[in-house]
Design a protein around this motif. Sequence first.
Motif, PDB file in Angstrom:
ATOM      1  N   ALA A   1       0.826  -1.210   0.000  1.00 54.55           N
ATOM      2  CA  ALA A   1       0.000   0.000   0.000  1.00 54.55           C
ATOM      3  C   ALA A   1       0.858   1.256   0.000  1.00 54.55           C
ATOM      4  N   LEU A   2       1.931   1.274   0.783  1.00 55.34           N
ATOM      5  CA  LEU A   2       2.786   2.457   0.833  1.00 55.34           C
ATOM      6  C   LEU A   2       3.673   2.562  -0.410  1.00 55.34           C
ATOM      7  N   HIS A   3       4.042   1.416  -0.984  1.00 55.84           N
ATOM      8  CA  HIS A   3       4.766   1.465  -2.261  1.00 55.84           C
ATOM      9  C   HIS A   3       3.885   2.137  -3.310  1.00 55.84           C
TER      10      HIS A   3
ATOM     11  N   ALA B   1      -8.119   2.129  10.383  1.00 61.66           N
ATOM     12  CA  ALA B   1      -6.663   1.992  10.314  1.00 61.66           C
ATOM     13  C   ALA B   1      -6.260   0.720   9.581  1.00 61.66           C
ATOM     14  N   ASP B   2      -6.770   0.551   8.340  1.00 65.79           N
ATOM     15  CA  ASP B   2      -6.290  -0.537   7.498  1.00 65.79           C
ATOM     16  C   ASP B   2      -5.223   0.012   6.557  1.00 65.79           C
ATOM     17  N   ALA B   3      -4.651  -0.851   5.719  1.00 70.76           N
ATOM     18  CA  ALA B   3      -3.541  -0.425   4.869  1.00 70.76           C
ATOM     19  C   ALA B   3      -3.950   0.696   3.925  1.00 70.76           C
ATOM     20  N   ALA B   4      -5.141   0.601   3.357  1.00 77.49           N
ATOM     21  CA  ALA B   4      -5.593   1.649   2.439  1.00 77.49           C
ATOM     22  C   ALA B   4      -5.778   2.968   3.164  1.00 77.49           C
ATOM     23  N   GLY B   5      -6.352   2.910   4.371  1.00 74.45           N
ATOM     24  CA  GLY B   5      -6.547   4.135   5.144  1.00 74.45           C
ATOM     25  C   GLY B   5      -5.236   4.783   5.532  1.00 74.45           C
TER      26      GLY B   5
ATOM     27  N   VAL C   1      -1.099   8.962   4.726  1.00 76.51           N
ATOM     28  CA  VAL C   1       0.282   9.332   4.414  1.00 76.51           C
ATOM     29  C   VAL C   1       0.309  10.323   3.250  1.00 76.51           C
ATOM     30  N   ARG C   2      -0.440  10.032   2.196  1.00 80.74           N
ATOM     31  CA  ARG C   2      -0.489  10.953   1.051  1.00 80.74           C
ATOM     32  C   ARG C   2      -0.961  12.340   1.487  1.00 80.74           C
ATOM     33  N   ALA C   3      -2.015  12.351   2.278  1.00 80.85           N
ATOM     34  CA  ALA C   3      -2.598  13.632   2.690  1.00 80.85           C
ATOM     35  C   ALA C   3      -1.622  14.433   3.551  1.00 80.85           C
ATOM     36  N   LEU C   4      -0.946  13.767   4.483  1.00 75.93           N
ATOM     37  CA  LEU C   4      -0.026  14.481   5.367  1.00 75.93           C
ATOM     38  C   LEU C   4       1.205  14.983   4.622  1.00 75.93           C
ATOM     39  N   LEU C   5       1.717  14.184   3.694  1.00 77.04           N
ATOM     40  CA  LEU C   5       2.882  14.625   2.932  1.00 77.04           C
ATOM     41  C   LEU C   5       2.566  15.844   2.068  1.00 77.04           C
TER      42      LEU C   5
END
Length: 386
Positions: free
Chosen positions: A238-240, A331-335, A340-344
């Motif tokens: 998901a993070l990749h 708090a699943d992988a997609a969430g 992460v995208r939003a905070l970055l």
Amino acid sequence: MRILLTAAPMYGHVLPLVPISWALRSAGHEVLLVAPGEFPDVAAGAGLPAAANAGGVSMGGMIGFERDGTPAARPADPEGRVRRSGRGFGRLAAHVLERTVRIAELWRPDLVVSEPTEYAGRLVAAHLGLPWVEHGWGLRLSGLYAEAAEQELAPELAALGLPGLPAPRLLLDPCPPRLQLPGVPAAPVRRVRYLPYNGPAPVPSWVHRPRERPRVCVTLGSAFPAVRSELLAALPEALHGAGVETVLATGDDAPAGPLPESVRAVGWLPLDTVLPACDLVVHHGGPGTAMTSLVHGLPQLVLPYYLSDTTVYAQRLAELGAGRWLPPERADAAGVADGVRALLADRGARGAAAGLAEEIAGLPSPAEAVPVLEDVVRKERAACVR
């Protein structure tokens, strides 16, 4: 001057006492850090004299079971969960009290310094007529912890002739003022800079290499292993897909099998060596992780799982704009990847985190707190003379 430091048997409770211990030793004072189980070895790894006041202790057992071995009820409401934890720390104090008294009688300290949930130290100080100081680790704890611990410790308090848990002479508060919770503290407050110490380890070589993607550190503590393992198994892909480089600082429960090229599983590493090379932290809301992340000015995505005071950290960081948080049901992988995208992309979060880092850096160092502790002892001795 001799200073006895006492802590519960958890890394997040022992390690925050290391910097003030270093400062005291550097000023020529003697310190002795006392904790159960393997934690004297943890303190010794930081170069500190230490002693055990009990064998290995499971805080899960202390909190989860009454003194007679029956399971402690699991309240559903937040206040009930806090009281349950407070009684567990009270049982810990009862368990280590006799040995802590014996160590103090033999070593003869001038001052006791305890972390907020270690209650035997303050009882020993009252029993021996010594001043004691509370050393915080971040946000001020709810008073319900001490209230519940005092109820649990009623037999010990009666045996010592004490009407209740004694109040500290001073609170050493490492929390930046804007982050600290409102309320009236139980004693005079001395601000002190939060200086991260997360354990000894060499700095990895990759920390100094340039990164092509934003780098995200993921560390989820040790609670809820089943939930944590399930999330960690799905997070790398998901993070990749979110376009980031991921550092999994997750101990022994890193995902099995091959990982995407953008994911580095580093096992356990002191966060203070890793976070200077990161742009964002995903974590469980532990005080040490939250405060270390703030020292480095990093926005935080918190997944608290409603454990202890982790939700308080999650909410407080979000209120100040320095982070966001996800409740367990989201708090699943997609969430997490979406968060992460939003905070970055959130410049305001980076600015808020940097502002809190500047506030922490402007607080007095642990070395500057040493004369304050010396003054506590000096006043105590003068009062005894009178």
